[in-house]
Scaffold this motif. Structure first.
Motif, PDB file in Angstrom:
ATOM      1  N   SER A 161     -54.470  49.034 -50.658  1.00 23.70           N
ATOM      2  CA  SER A 161     -53.745  49.196 -51.540  1.00 23.70           C
ATOM      3  C   SER A 161     -52.735  50.391 -50.908  1.00 23.70           C
ATOM      4  O   SER A 161     -52.885  50.680 -49.697  1.00 23.70           O
ATOM      5  CB  SER A 161     -54.201  49.845 -53.003  1.00 23.70           C
ATOM      6  N   VAL A 208     -53.525  55.214 -56.814  1.00 26.50           N
ATOM      7  CA  VAL A 208     -54.534  54.586 -55.954  1.00 26.50           C
ATOM      8  C   VAL A 208     -55.602  55.110 -55.476  1.00 26.50           C
ATOM      9  O   VAL A 208     -56.856  54.836 -55.556  1.00 26.50           O
ATOM     10  CB  VAL A 208     -53.790  54.121 -54.654  1.00 26.50           C
ATOM     11  N   SER A 263     -49.461  44.205 -46.524  1.00 28.77           N
ATOM     12  CA  SER A 263     -50.838  43.930 -47.247  1.00 28.77           C
ATOM     13  C   SER A 263     -51.339  42.646 -46.713  1.00 28.77           C
ATOM     14  O   SER A 263     -52.371  42.469 -46.615  1.00 28.77           O
ATOM     15  CB  SER A 263     -50.280  43.747 -48.694  1.00 28.77           C
ATOM     16  N   GLY A 275     -57.754  45.862 -55.155  1.00 26.93           N
ATOM     17  CA  GLY A 275     -56.859  46.745 -54.984  1.00 26.93           C
ATOM     18  C   GLY A 275     -55.334  46.156 -55.294  1.00 26.93           C
ATOM     19  O   GLY A 275     -55.365  45.733 -56.087  1.00 26.93           O
ATOM     20  N   THR A 276     -54.502  46.687 -54.693  1.00 25.17           N
ATOM     21  CA  THR A 276     -53.013  46.402 -54.840  1.00 25.17           C
ATOM     22  C   THR A 276     -52.624  47.077 -55.830  1.00 25.17           C
ATOM     23  O   THR A 276     -52.707  45.928 -56.950  1.00 25.17           O
ATOM     24  CB  THR A 276     -52.739  45.125 -54.302  1.00 25.17           C
ATOM     25  N   LEU A 277     -51.948  48.237 -56.005  1.00 20.56           N
ATOM     26  CA  LEU A 277     -51.239  48.582 -57.235  1.00 20.56           C
ATOM     27  C   LEU A 277     -49.877  47.825 -57.236  1.00 20.56           C
ATOM     28  O   LEU A 277     -49.599  47.763 -58.554  1.00 20.56           O
ATOM     29  CB  LEU A 277     -51.218  50.108 -57.173  1.00 20.56           C
ATOM     30  N   THR A 320     -47.459  43.593 -53.406  1.00 21.90           N
ATOM     31  CA  THR A 320     -48.690  43.430 -52.474  1.00 21.90           C
ATOM     32  C   THR A 320     -49.652  42.530 -53.123  1.00 21.90           C
ATOM     33  O   THR A 320     -50.553  41.941 -52.290  1.00 21.90           O
ATOM     34  CB  THR A 320     -49.040  44.993 -52.210  1.00 21.90           C
ATOM     35  N   ALA A 321     -49.621  42.512 -54.572  1.00 16.23           N
ATOM     36  CA  ALA A 321     -50.907  41.842 -55.113  1.00 16.23           C
ATOM     37  C   ALA A 321     -50.784  40.183 -54.707  1.00 16.23           C
ATOM     38  O   ALA A 321     -51.550  39.537 -54.489  1.00 16.23           O
ATOM     39  CB  ALA A 321     -50.766  41.832 -56.634  1.00 16.23           C
ATOM     40  N   ASN A 333     -53.577  45.760 -61.136  1.00 19.24           N
ATOM     41  CA  ASN A 333     -52.405  46.110 -61.568  1.00 19.24           C
ATOM     42  C   ASN A 333     -52.112  45.256 -62.891  1.00 19.24           C
ATOM     43  O   ASN A 333     -52.929  44.694 -63.307  1.00 19.24           O
ATOM     44  CB  ASN A 333     -51.477  46.024 -60.585  1.00 19.24           C
TER      45      ASN A 333
END
Length: 208
Positions: A57, A67, A106, A124-126, A130-131, A149
């Protein structure tokens, strides 16, 4: 865990247990833990394999404060699981990586976590960008991934994988709730201000 299969009156504690059950089920389906490991645990034989959770993240960047709070929650969950004997007798560790809120970084870090660190799960990944980048690799490698997220893309075609999840409301869910309320209480004329990146685009599309 699909929202439409959950009792709306369920408590937070029972929901957490339900999710934990799905995590363990996913691990078993992936073949990470076979019958031999379970029998060894029941017999009191030490099982040395550690369950590794990769947390990618934006520890630096616009949303770093959020994060850092998220990773504190993840670390607390890991500590609580280990106090109870881990997952199926395996100790759990959290491996953290900073993607700087950039999609290419990411994806690179996710590949390193899977190929080099041999993580079993991803978290993770807000950011929406990146998600989707991390989910792309998770689907390719068949690794469970939970995005922290509100992105819609990872649970929609063509991005959805068998182990893709996110814990937040999607932009579509938010738009349905807020949109219906605003039309009923404020009128049919609306003006939307959204950020110029994926989450903003998804939000705008959801209101349309």
């Amino acid at each position: 865990v699909m929202l439409d299969t959950i009792d709306p009156n369920i408590t937070r504690g029972d929901l957490a247990k339900k999710i934990e059950g799905h995590v363990i089920e996913s691990a078993e389906l992936m073949g990470r833990y076979n019958k031999k490991s379970t029998v060894a645990k029941e017999a009191g034989t030490p099982v040395n394999e550690t369950i590794k959770i990769g947390f990618v993240s934006g520890f630096t960047g616009a949303y770093s404060a959020i994060v850092k709070n998220q990773v504190k929650g993840a670390q607390l969950a890991v500590e609580e699981m280990n106090k109870k004997g881990g997952i199926l007798g395996h100790e759990v560790v959290l491996i953290k990586k900073d993607d700087q809120m950039k999609g290419d970084i990411s994806e690179q870090l996710t590949r390193l976590l899977i190929d080099n660190d041999k993580v079993h799960f991803l978290l993770g990944t807000l950011s929406a960008v990146t998600a989707t980048s991390e989910n792309k690799v998770a689907v390719e490698k068949n690794i469970p991934f939970i995005a922290l997220n509100q992105v819609s893309a990872i649970t929609q075609a063509p991005n959805l994988g068998p182990y893709s999840f996110h814990e937040g409301l999607t932009p579509y869910m938010t738009a349905q709730l807020v949109g219906q309320w605003s039309i009923k209480n404020l009128g049919k004329k609306t003006f939307l201000v959204v950020p110029d990146y994926q989450w903003g685009y998804e939000s705008y599309a959801a209101y349309q």
